[in-house]
Design an enzyme around this catalytic site. Structure first.
Site, PDB file in Angstrom:
ATOM      1  N   CYS A 196       0.796  -1.234   0.000  1.00 56.95           N
ATOM      2  CA  CYS A 196       0.000   0.000   0.000  1.00 56.95           C
ATOM      3  C   CYS A 196       0.826   1.280   0.000  1.00 56.95           C
ATOM      4  O   CYS A 196       0.525   2.204  -0.751  1.00 56.95           O
ATOM      5  CB  CYS A 196      -0.999  -0.005   1.153  1.00 56.95           C
ATOM      6  SG  CYS A 196      -0.253  -0.029   2.800  1.00 56.95           S
ATOM      7  N   HIS A 217      -3.103   0.992   6.834  1.00 54.78           N
ATOM      8  CA  HIS A 217      -3.291   0.996   5.386  1.00 54.78           C
ATOM      9  C   HIS A 217      -2.985   2.414   4.915  1.00 54.78           C
ATOM     10  O   HIS A 217      -3.269   3.381   5.608  1.00 54.78           O
ATOM     11  CB  HIS A 217      -4.715   0.578   5.016  1.00 54.78           C
ATOM     12  CG  HIS A 217      -4.940   0.529   3.538  1.00 54.78           C
ATOM     13  ND1 HIS A 217      -4.018  -0.029   2.666  1.00 54.78           N
ATOM     14  CD2 HIS A 217      -5.943   0.999   2.761  1.00 54.78           C
ATOM     15  CE1 HIS A 217      -4.469   0.091   1.421  1.00 54.78           C
ATOM     16  NE2 HIS A 217      -5.632   0.712   1.461  1.00 54.78           N
ATOM     17  N   ASP A 258      -7.377   5.623  -3.559  1.00 58.14           N
ATOM     18  CA  ASP A 258      -6.609   4.476  -3.054  1.00 58.14           C
ATOM     19  C   ASP A 258      -6.237   3.580  -4.230  1.00 58.14           C
ATOM     20  O   ASP A 258      -7.102   3.025  -4.893  1.00 58.14           O
ATOM     21  CB  ASP A 258      -7.460   3.699  -2.042  1.00 58.14           C
ATOM     22  CG  ASP A 258      -6.659   2.602  -1.334  1.00 58.14           C
ATOM     23  OD1 ASP A 258      -5.502   2.360  -1.737  1.00 58.14           O
ATOM     24  OD2 ASP A 258      -7.190   2.000  -0.383  1.00 58.14           O
TER      25      ASP A 258
END
Length: 705
Positions: free
Chosen positions: A276, A340, A363
């Protein structure tokens, strides 16, 4: 008389770069720059020399700017060079500033909604008195980017000072690690590197975003969230979370985005491997290069809501053993990531009602599809905070990430749904949302950490926070069903799992559960304690140690259950980033009261120290020493440092280091030749066969000789 023939066209790359805030791009600073980089909605200057003097009464010069191979209305600008034109923010124009014989100086104005990209220019010359014409194609690159400095641009930021951070800063930090030991990992964005803009153009082409959509930051940022991962369309990075990276680069080894984008551009193949924060680092590089203000955001304890219930559901058997699947959602179980990382991008949202402009979450980590593809956002932070899940794009998924409730369910044949609720925890998810504080970079500590939780949600437990979540629940039929069931069993025994804050690598630790019996009768309790190594996305790797047993707690008495974990138990089973999870479950025989809790912590590793033995002088060779002490009882082999710096030639250097005996100092010399004055940053990572993901950074000043 024949039409004019063009001898040369020049766009003053350096002079135009100053007012356009593009002076940091490397190609502008070449000895003789040939690439021009400007921003839309703001005039820039050029000059054209012909092979004979320009005659204002007879000569016609037309400038035709094109974007893409099939230019249409939005992707073409055609204008005649004239003296008396008044620029207008919605149209192209070219104004003559000066005529000196065969040389004409002019100023081009572009629309503030112009699609961004690499534009081509054709000059067509003709005469008023005949049909003859000459065509000249300008053969250098001319990039036109978003202009967040211009109040009419959709990316405009009112506090223009912040653009120094969110567009022009090429180094940053990404907060990684579980909540108790989270730390800033330095990242070199390098958006001004000569490889980046060409790589970004290649990405947008590969994503097949129509040229006329490239002026809309909403569409562009959504496409960036899709093309930075490779799931749908041979995008930049392959995501991988299983610890097996031998055929690529391990995510923890990257020090910045440039190497990734340069490799993508050079090979035109997907780059292995990302996780991530790597996706998020690349997104910020791409956005800042294009002129979209961007920041990297870390959510500590992040929910992945796989079934849109706005809850994260964990299921247990009747004996309180955790199930590793979701019986109600065969596609995939909900999961909780230690942390995250995603991005916020800044823009107005003319496609939504007023009040939803500003920061938007995007994202690029491929988790769930949105409109059939692995993309997510832009979701307005304001909509996430208020629980308004009907707005574009993916507000519901982001709301769950920061604010879902954690619900535990135990198999129960007597319950209508087959499961009864063990407990619900409103405080577990989205403990803290962090980003880098503007204008500060702290290579050794966390002085540059900014807590932006309040931009994503109301303070936990306040009426506004519950209302925002329930607002989301109200719009979701599935979520309503989950929230309708609440625990109502008797609970006269209390359980508490003690927190483990920090464990230095190579040291033992103890897991303890405190049990208090509040009733006037003795209680027989079945309990289980487990320590497991986990990947940061919540996937379990290996059970390190587990105990199960029965304990009797007398009336009004206190007992504890504990388990001691030695380095030899966990060292062979640690996975990347050394995250551990401790889980505890218990069930009271007499009342069937059940309880479960878990906690995450990280086994801590040393940082790399970066030291210089002398002052750095521009253009003079010097040496930096990289070092740390081996914390293990075993020798480190296959040692390699990887270093990126903003002020040293070459993008990323790799240095092999000799094996290091247990507890010995490990060091390597890094030759440095500084090529720019002022403060420069160094970012280092280290790997060996036995120990990985060691980081360090330093900021140092370069002086004149």
């Amino acid at each position: 008389m024949d039409p004019l023939v063009v001898d040369v066209v020049h766009f003053y790359p350096r002079e135009n770069a100053q007012p356009h805030n593009t002076v940091k791009f490397e190609v502008i600073n070449d000895e003789n720059p040939t690439i021009t980089i400007v921003r839309r909605g703001q005039p820039f200057n050029g000059v054209v020399r012909f092979t004979r003097p320009f005659d204002e009464n007879e000569d016609v010069v037309q400038l035709v700017f094109n974007l893409g191979d099939k230019p249409l209305m939005d992707t073409q600008g055609s204008m005649i060079l004239k003296r008396d034109v008044i620029p207008d923010k919605h149209s192209w124009c070219a104004k003559i500033l000066d005529i000196q014989g065969d040389t004409v100086s002019f100023e081009v104005s572009t629309p503030v909604t112009l699609p961004v990209g690499c534009w081509t220019l054709r000059l067509v010359t003709s005469l008023k008195s005949s049909h003859a014409r000459e065509v000249y194609d300008y053969d250098q690159d001319l990039y036109i980017l978003f202009n967040p400095w211009n109040p009419d641009d959709q990316t405009y930021m009112e506090d223009v000072g912040l653009l120094q951070e969110y567009v022009l800063n090429d180094v940053g930090k990404v907060w990684v690690g579980p909540i108790k030991t989270t730390r800033g990992k330095p990242w070199f964005y390098g958006q001004f590197d000569s490889a980046v803009l060409p790589a970004v153009m290649f990405m947008l082409d590969r994503a097949d975003i129509p040229f006329h959509h490239r002026g809309d930051p909403v569409k562009v940022s959504r496409v960036i969230s899709r093309i930075v991962n490779s799931n749908d369309d041979a995008g930049v990075l392959v995501g991988r979370w299983d610890g097996d990276y031998d055929d690529g680069t391990a995510p923890s080894e990257w020090t910045g985005s440039v190497e990734i984008l340069a490799q993508y551009l050079e090979t035109q193949q997907v780059v292995p491997y990302g996780q991530c924060w790597v996706f998020a680092g690349v997104v910020t590089t791409v956005c800042r290069a294009l002129g979209i203000p961007s920041r990297v955001v870390s959510n500590l304890v992040s929910a992945h809501d796989a079934n849109s219930s706005l809850t994260v559901d964990k299921y247990y058997t009747e004996n309180m053993e955790e199930l590793d699947f979701d019986p109600n959602n065969p596609q995939g179980a909900d999961s909780i990531w230690n942390y995250h990382v995603w991005n916020d991008v800044w823009m107005a949202r003319p496609d939504l009602p007023p009040g939803y402009g500003g920061w938007q979450a995007v994202d690029a980590t491929p988790q769930e599809t949105s409109s059939g593809m692995y993309q997510c956002g832009p979701a307005p932070l304001e909509a996430i905070k208020q629980g308004v899940i009907g707005f574009n794009y993916d507000v519901e998924f982001m709301l769950a990430s920061v604010n879902a409730d954690l619900m535990r369910w135990r198999k129960d044949p007597e319950s209508e749904s087959g499961y009864s609720m063990v407990d619900t925890n409103n405080y577990h998810i989205g403990r803290m949302v962090l980003t880098k504080k503007p204008f500060v970079f702290d290579p050794l500590g966390d002085e540059d950490r900014q807590d932006i939780t309040a931009e994503y949600k109301h303070r936990e437990g306040t009426a506004s926070e519950r209302l925002a979540l329930m607002n989301g629940v109200r719009y979701s039929e599935r979520a309503k069903r989950y929230y309708a069931v609440a625990a109502n069993s008797s609970s006269d025994v209390t359980f508490k799992l003690r927190d483990i804050d920090t464990v230095p690598i190579g040291k033992e630790f103890r897991v303890i559960v405190d049990i208090d019996n509040m009733s006037d009768e003795g209680r027989n309790i079945k309990a289980a304690l487990t320590a497991t190594s986990v990947f940061y996305n919540g996937v379990k790797a290996d059970v390190v140690k587990k105990i199960e047993g029965k304990v009797f707690v007398g009336p009004q008495k206190h007992e504890q259950v504990s388990i001691l974990v030695q380095p030899d138990d966990y060292l062979p089973k640690l996975v990347e980033y050394c995250n551990m999870k401790i889980s505890a479950m218990a069930i009271v025989d007499e009342t069937k009261q059940s309880w479960a809790d878990d906690d995450d912590f990280q086994v801590l590793k040393p940082d790399i120290s970066i030291k210089f033995n002398e002052d750095l002088i521009i253009g003079q060779p010097a040496t930096a020493v990289l070092s740390f002490v081996n914390p293990l009882e075993r020798t480190l082999t296959g040692c390699e440092f990887r270093v990126t710096s903003s002020g040293v030639a070459g993008r990323t250097l790799r240095l092999a280091a000799a094996p290091a005996a247990p507890h010995a100092l490990l060091s390597a010399d890094l030759p440095v030749l500084p090529n720019k004055l002022g403060m420069i940053n160094f970012i280092a990572t280290f790997k060996s066969a036995e120990l990985k993901d060691i980081n360090g950074s330093a900021t140092v000043e370069v002086f004149e000789g």
